[in-house]
Design a protein around this motif. Structure first.
Motif, mmCIF file in Angstrom:
data_model
loop_
_atom_site.group_PDB
_atom_site.id
_atom_site.type_symbol
_atom_site.label_atom_id
_atom_site.label_comp_id
_atom_site.label_asym_id
_atom_site.label_seq_id
_atom_site.Cartn_x
_atom_site.Cartn_y
_atom_site.Cartn_z
ATOM 1 N N ASP A 19 34.124 80.119 30.370
ATOM 2 C CA ASP A 19 33.370 79.151 29.745
ATOM 3 C C ASP A 19 33.032 79.463 28.424
ATOM 4 O OD1 ASP A 19 31.348 80.597 31.112
ATOM 5 O OD2 ASP A 19 29.901 78.981 30.562
ATOM 6 N N ILE A 20 32.484 80.915 28.170
ATOM 7 C CA ILE A 20 31.996 81.382 27.062
ATOM 8 C C ILE A 20 33.220 81.796 26.106
ATOM 9 C CG2 ILE A 20 30.956 83.537 25.832
ATOM 10 C CD1 ILE A 20 28.916 81.861 27.194
ATOM 11 N N ALA A 73 36.297 80.062 26.177
ATOM 12 C CA ALA A 73 36.561 78.858 25.653
ATOM 13 C C ALA A 73 35.827 78.343 24.697
ATOM 14 C CB ALA A 73 36.520 77.599 26.855
ATOM 15 N N LYS A 74 34.303 78.390 24.462
ATOM 16 C CA LYS A 74 33.707 78.234 23.360
ATOM 17 C C LYS A 74 33.999 78.963 22.209
ATOM 18 C CE LYS A 74 29.977 76.303 26.389
ATOM 19 N NZ LYS A 74 28.486 76.608 26.764
ATOM 20 N N ALA A 75 34.276 80.490 22.438
ATOM 21 C CA ALA A 75 34.324 81.397 21.287
ATOM 22 C C ALA A 75 35.606 81.068 20.610
ATOM 23 C CB ALA A 75 34.094 82.856 22.002
ATOM 24 N N LEU A 133 28.035 82.586 19.511
ATOM 25 C CA LEU A 133 27.263 82.215 20.547
ATOM 26 C C LEU A 133 26.357 83.334 21.062
ATOM 27 C CD1 LEU A 133 30.460 81.041 22.505
ATOM 28 C CD2 LEU A 133 28.666 79.607 21.377
ATOM 29 N N LYS A 136 37.126 78.187 20.370
ATOM 30 C CA LYS A 136 37.060 76.922 19.525
ATOM 31 C C LYS A 136 36.193 77.293 18.107
ATOM 32 C CE LYS A 136 36.886 73.436 23.272
ATOM 33 N NZ LYS A 136 35.844 72.766 23.975
ATOM 34 N N LEU A 137 35.292 78.428 18.084
ATOM 35 C CA LEU A 137 34.812 78.681 16.972
ATOM 36 C C LEU A 137 35.480 79.779 16.177
ATOM 37 C CD1 LEU A 137 31.007 79.271 18.568
ATOM 38 C CD2 LEU A 137 31.975 77.376 17.110
#
Length: 70
Positions: A39-40, A42-44, A21, A46-47
């Motif tokens: 929020d960053i 949570a995205k990280a 990201l 998932k990846l």
């Protein structure tokens, strides 16, 4: 090669990535901890499965005045 930029307010910023990201980091040479927006995170998570919180590692944040930030 990463580029370090300096803004008018004299903050140092560095473009990079967390779990692919794109992120712009604010460099604080006197910081005792580093923060990442939820929020960053949570995205990280998932990846990349390496992004996880261990039980009991959450910290309450307090501003200079002693007032909680959350």
């Amino acid at each position: 090669m990463p580029t370090l930029s300096v803004s008018c307010g004299l903050s140092y910023r560095l473009k990079g990535s967390v779990a692919t990201l794109p992120i712009e980091f604010i460099i604080d040479t006197g910081a005792a901890v580093s923060l990442l927006r939820s929020d960053i995170w949570a995205k990280a998570a998932k990846l990349d499965s390496k992004f996880k919180l261990e039980e009991g590692t959450g910290q309450k944040l307090v501003g200079v005045s002693g007032i909680p930030l959350s």
